[in-house]
Design a protein around this motif. Structure first.
Motif, short mmCIF file in Angstrom:
data_model
loop_
_atom_site.label_atom_id
_atom_site.label_comp_id
_atom_site.label_asym_id
_atom_site.label_seq_id
_atom_site.Cartn_x
_atom_site.Cartn_y
_atom_site.Cartn_z
N MET A 129 0.82 -1.20 0.00
CA MET A 129 0.00 0.00 0.00
C MET A 129 0.86 1.26 0.00
O MET A 129 0.53 2.21 -0.67
CB MET A 129 -0.93 -0.03 1.21
CG MET A 129 -1.91 1.10 1.22
SD MET A 129 -3.11 0.91 -0.09
CE MET A 129 -4.24 2.14 0.36
N ALA A 130 1.97 1.24 0.71
CA ALA A 130 2.83 2.41 0.77
C ALA A 130 3.40 2.75 -0.60
O ALA A 130 3.51 3.93 -0.94
CB ALA A 130 3.96 2.20 1.77
N SER A 131 3.74 1.74 -1.39
CA SER A 131 4.29 2.02 -2.72
C SER A 131 3.24 2.68 -3.62
O SER A 131 3.56 3.52 -4.45
CB SER A 131 4.83 0.75 -3.36
OG SER A 131 3.80 -0.18 -3.57
N CYS A 132 1.98 2.32 -3.45
CA CYS A 132 0.90 2.94 -4.22
C CYS A 132 0.79 4.42 -3.84
O CYS A 132 0.60 5.27 -4.71
CB CYS A 132 -0.41 2.21 -3.96
SG CYS A 132 -1.79 2.83 -4.94
N GLN A 133 0.92 4.71 -2.58
CA GLN A 133 0.84 6.10 -2.12
C GLN A 133 2.02 6.91 -2.65
O GLN A 133 1.86 8.08 -3.03
CB GLN A 133 0.80 6.16 -0.60
CG GLN A 133 -0.51 5.67 -0.03
CD GLN A 133 -0.50 5.61 1.49
OE1 GLN A 133 0.55 5.53 2.11
NE2 GLN A 133 -1.68 5.63 2.08
N LYS A 134 3.19 6.28 -2.72
CA LYS A 134 4.36 6.98 -3.25
C LYS A 134 4.19 7.25 -4.74
O LYS A 134 4.58 8.30 -5.24
CB LYS A 134 5.63 6.18 -2.96
CG LYS A 134 5.97 6.18 -1.49
CD LYS A 134 7.19 5.37 -1.19
CE LYS A 134 7.45 5.35 0.31
NZ LYS A 134 8.58 4.53 0.67
N ALA A 135 3.62 6.29 -5.46
CA ALA A 135 3.37 6.48 -6.89
C ALA A 135 2.36 7.61 -7.10
O ALA A 135 2.54 8.44 -8.00
CB ALA A 135 2.86 5.19 -7.52
N LYS A 136 1.33 7.66 -6.27
CA LYS A 136 0.34 8.75 -6.37
C LYS A 136 1.00 10.09 -6.10
O LYS A 136 0.70 11.09 -6.76
CB LYS A 136 -0.80 8.52 -5.39
CG LYS A 136 -1.76 7.43 -5.83
CD LYS A 136 -2.89 7.26 -4.84
CE LYS A 136 -3.83 6.15 -5.25
NZ LYS A 136 -4.92 5.97 -4.29
#
Length: 52
Positions: A1-8
């Protein structure tokens, strides 16, 4: 989930920085180097196509 937030985050930060400095030579967002690189490559291609 953290990687998705970083991509966003990269999707917001990288284009804003490109516009601010008027160049694709901006730093990648920490934790999202692939997304940052993809954005910069897409902008570079769009610029090349616009010049033709």
């Amino acid at each position: 989930m953290a990687s998705c937030q970083k991509a966003k985050k990269a999707l917001k930060v990288v284009p804003a920085e490109i516009e601010k400095v008027n160049s694709v030579e901006v730093d990648a967002v920490s934790g999202a180097p692939a997304t940052s690189r993809a954005i910069k490559e897409a902008v570079s291609e769009a610029i090349k196509k616009a010049k033709n």
